[in-house]
Motif scaffolding. Structure first.
Motif, PDB file in Angstrom:
ATOM      1  N   GLY A  19       0.810  -1.211   0.000  1.00 25.28           N
ATOM      2  CA  GLY A  19       0.000   0.000   0.000  1.00 25.28           C
ATOM      3  C   GLY A  19       0.840   1.256   0.000  1.00 25.28           C
ATOM      4  N   ALA A  20       1.860   1.301   0.837  1.00 30.23           N
ATOM      5  CA  ALA A  20       2.697   2.496   0.932  1.00 30.23           C
ATOM      6  C   ALA A  20       3.365   2.805  -0.400  1.00 30.23           C
ATOM      7  N   HIS A  21       3.923   1.796  -1.050  1.00 28.89           N
ATOM      8  CA  HIS A  21       4.639   2.036  -2.304  1.00 28.89           C
ATOM      9  C   HIS A  21       3.688   2.288  -3.466  1.00 28.89           C
ATOM     10  N   LEU A  22       2.499   1.720  -3.417  1.00 27.84           N
ATOM     11  CA  LEU A  22       1.524   1.990  -4.469  1.00 27.84           C
ATOM     12  C   LEU A  22       1.082   3.453  -4.438  1.00 27.84           C
ATOM     13  N   LEU A  23       0.845   3.987  -3.244  1.00 29.38           N
ATOM     14  CA  LEU A  23       0.429   5.387  -3.125  1.00 29.38           C
ATOM     15  C   LEU A  23       1.554   6.337  -3.538  1.00 29.38           C
ATOM     16  N   ILE A  24       2.766   6.005  -3.163  1.00 30.88           N
ATOM     17  CA  ILE A  24       3.898   6.852  -3.570  1.00 30.88           C
ATOM     18  C   ILE A  24       4.059   6.835  -5.083  1.00 30.88           C
ATOM     19  N   ALA A  25       3.881   5.654  -5.681  1.00 32.50           N
ATOM     20  CA  ALA A  25       3.999   5.542  -7.142  1.00 32.50           C
ATOM     21  C   ALA A  25       2.917   6.356  -7.839  1.00 32.50           C
ATOM     22  N   MET A  26       1.707   6.337  -7.293  1.00 35.91           N
ATOM     23  CA  MET A  26       0.631   7.166  -7.866  1.00 35.91           C
ATOM     24  C   MET A  26       1.040   8.631  -7.865  1.00 35.91           C
ATOM     25  N   LYS A  27       1.565   9.090  -6.751  1.00 39.76           N
ATOM     26  CA  LYS A  27       1.960  10.494  -6.623  1.00 39.76           C
ATOM     27  C   LYS A  27       3.088  10.833  -7.594  1.00 39.76           C
ATOM     28  N   GLU A  28       4.055   9.944  -7.715  1.00 37.18           N
ATOM     29  CA  GLU A  28       5.192  10.218  -8.584  1.00 37.18           C
ATOM     30  C   GLU A  28       4.795  10.249 -10.056  1.00 37.18           C
ATOM     31  N   VAL A  29       3.916   9.349 -10.467  1.00 37.18           N
ATOM     32  CA  VAL A  29       3.521   9.282 -11.876  1.00 37.18           C
ATOM     33  C   VAL A  29       2.532  10.386 -12.240  1.00 37.18           C
ATOM     34  N   LEU A  30       1.572  10.637 -11.366  1.00 34.29           N
ATOM     35  CA  LEU A  30       0.516  11.596 -11.686  1.00 34.29           C
ATOM     36  C   LEU A  30       0.881  13.031 -11.331  1.00 34.29           C
ATOM     37  N   GLY A  31       1.895  13.208 -10.494  1.00 35.75           N
ATOM     38  CA  GLY A  31       2.349  14.555 -10.158  1.00 35.75           C
ATOM     39  C   GLY A  31       1.283  15.363  -9.430  1.00 35.75           C
ATOM     40  N   ASP A  32       1.123  16.605  -9.836  1.00 30.80           N
ATOM     41  CA  ASP A  32       0.194  17.507  -9.153  1.00 30.80           C
ATOM     42  C   ASP A  32      -1.255  17.059  -9.281  1.00 30.80           C
ATOM     43  N   ALA A  33      -1.535  16.211 -10.294  1.00 30.38           N
ATOM     44  CA  ALA A  33      -2.911  15.713 -10.459  1.00 30.38           C
ATOM     45  C   ALA A  33      -3.321  14.815  -9.293  1.00 30.38           C
ATOM     46  N   ALA A  34      -2.339  14.220  -8.631  1.00 24.70           N
ATOM     47  CA  ALA A  34      -2.628  13.379  -7.462  1.00 24.70           C
ATOM     48  C   ALA A  34      -2.615  14.270  -6.223  1.00 24.70           C
ATOM     49  N   THR A  35      -3.720  14.922  -5.984  1.00 24.31           N
ATOM     50  CA  THR A  35      -3.829  15.829  -4.841  1.00 24.31           C
ATOM     51  C   THR A  35      -3.828  15.054  -3.537  1.00 24.31           C
ATOM     52  N   ASP A  36      -3.626  15.761  -2.444  1.00 27.96           N
ATOM     53  CA  ASP A  36      -3.670  15.113  -1.130  1.00 27.96           C
ATOM     54  C   ASP A  36      -5.016  14.430  -0.907  1.00 27.96           C
ATOM     55  N   GLU A  37      -6.065  15.054  -1.416  1.00 26.25           N
ATOM     56  CA  GLU A  37      -7.403  14.499  -1.253  1.00 26.25           C
ATOM     57  C   GLU A  37      -7.528  13.164  -1.989  1.00 26.25           C
ATOM     58  N   ILE A  38      -6.980  13.099  -3.187  1.00 27.46           N
ATOM     59  CA  ILE A  38      -7.032  11.861  -3.970  1.00 27.46           C
ATOM     60  C   ILE A  38      -6.190  10.778  -3.310  1.00 27.46           C
ATOM     61  N   ILE A  39      -4.993  11.120  -2.870  1.00 29.23           N
ATOM     62  CA  ILE A  39      -4.122  10.133  -2.231  1.00 29.23           C
ATOM     63  C   ILE A  39      -4.765   9.598  -0.944  1.00 29.23           C
TER      64      ILE A  39
END
Length: 396
Positions: free
Chosen positions: A99-119
């Motif tokens: 879970g931890a690495h999946l969320l980090i990967a989402m943030k890294e790939v999607l950049g600013d589109a992955a808002t705190d709310e989405i994460i």
């Protein structure tokens, strides 16, 4: 339970995951293995190298997003994957790492589109999905350990016999090293074999179908030797060339959901291609010995006669049955494929069909079975490799 706001956010990200899912899961696996290389003792390295595991996980995450309002819709896939996890020895403590690495990967790939709310929404959703897997797997582990002669994770077995079935398939008869018996299994299930190959840094695990009806004291697996240059072949080549009678292998308890419904007496067809014949053998033998009066058809396709395993065994069973037929085709010969006309001639669409083989073979057989009038609920199949979108396979 997830809040309505969380579910709305998850559903809104589904299109993004459809477009960027593989990039996210590729980054996820890279990050996770960098920080937790011990997990490479569990994951299939060849599937990682070919991108198959990344694609399968991306499809799973996307399916979760689409069905977030009713996760019961993906429970069949959860159960199928959970069986694979149990056969690999996946534990509850692995889920927070994923879970931890999946969320980090989402943030890294999607950049600013992955808002705190989405994460945060995905963190909440992952927690619910992980709990579902952990709960299902806990129950499976408990059932596996408590059954007669059962165990969890891996146990030492001895190769009692090694029998060549064709030019490319060899059977390994496995008995517990401690002299005990083995648990009863459902025809069609598989076991995992874990090996430490000289020169390889990590252990490797592969699943192999149990290729005979349940016996009290042994398992039989029948393994195709892949080509020397096939990245999927490292374990099969090792088993064929280096493992002999008397050697030990680490084996998991039987698992899997592609299984025969032995309670039925209605017509049944077994349709296999290549090494896909292996789970069919346990199913067919079970029908032949327990309900020999059941109308039964066995259709098999191989490249040629030299690569055709179990031919004499199947003929022997057919001769003892009351209403059984058996036909084979060879792709090296003219018209050497199972066709719609062949299915129309042999298969009763009111019965059940079990299909196993290479993906193109299964896609074609599923399509043609539907074309002759068989309902999807009567078509059962097994895919060799990472879990995939079963509805996508059906629809091809």
């Amino acid at each position: 339970m997830l809040s309505p706001e969380t579910r709305m956010i998850i559903k809104s990200t589904a299109p993004v995951l459809e477009d960027h899912g593989v990039a996210i899961t590729t980054r996820f696996y890279s990050r996770m293995f960098d920080e937790h290389p011990e997990l490479l003792n569990i994951f299939n390295h060849a599937n990682q190298a070919q991108g198959r595991q990344q694609t399968a996980l991306a499809k799973t995450v996307y399916a979760a997003a689409v069905h977030i309002d009713n996760l019961e819709e993906i429970m069949p896939a959860v159960i199928q994957i959970a069986h694979k996890h149990v056969s690999l020895g996946v534990k509850p403590e692995h889920y927070p790492i994923v879970g931890a690495h999946l969320l980090i990967a989402m943030k890294e790939v999607l950049g600013d589109a992955a808002t705190d709310e989405i994460i945060q929404a995905w963190s909440d959703a992952y927690g619910v999905i992980a709990d579902a897997f952990i709960s299902v797997e806990r129950s499976m582990y408990q059932t596996t350990a408590e059954q007669e002669n059962g165990w969890n994770y891996f146990k030492d077995f001895v190769v009692a016999r090694k029998v060549k079935e064709s030019d490319v398939i060899t059977s390994f008869y496995l008995k517990p090293a401690d002299g005990s018996n083995v648990p009863t299994y459902i025809p069609g299930q598989y076991i995992s074999v874990r090996v430490s190959i000289p020169g390889e840094k990590y252990t490797m695990i592969r699943q192999y179908s149990l290729s005979q009806a349940s016996k009290p004291d042994e398992f039989r697996i029948s393994i195709k030797r892949e080509a020397d240059n096939d990245p999927n072949g490292i374990v099969s080549i090792y088993l064929h060339k280096q493992v002999d009678e008397g050697d030990r292998l680490e084996v998991s308890a039987p698992a899997g959901v592609f299984v025969l419904d032995a309670s039925k007496s209605t017509p049944v067809a077994f349709i296999s291609g290549g090494v896909g014949i292996t789970p069919m053998m346990s199913m067919f033998e079970t029908v032949a010995t327990s309900t020999p009066e059941r109308p039964t058809v066995f259709l098999h396709g191989a490249r040629n006669r030299n690569q055709h395993a179990f031919d004499e065994d199947i003929k022997s069973f057919v001769n003892r049955m009351e209403n059984a037929s058996y036909s084979t085709v060879y792709s090296d010969e003219e018209n050497g494929f199972i066709t719609r006309a062949m299915l129309e001639e042999h298969v009763d669409p009111a019965g059940d069909a079990y299909v196993c083989g290479p993906v193109p073979f299964m896609v074609n057989m599923i399509r043609e079975l539907r074309n002759i009038g068989m309902d999807d609920s009567r078509i059962h199949y097994e895919f060799f490799g990472p879990a995939m979108d079963l509805e996508e396979l059906k629809s091809q």
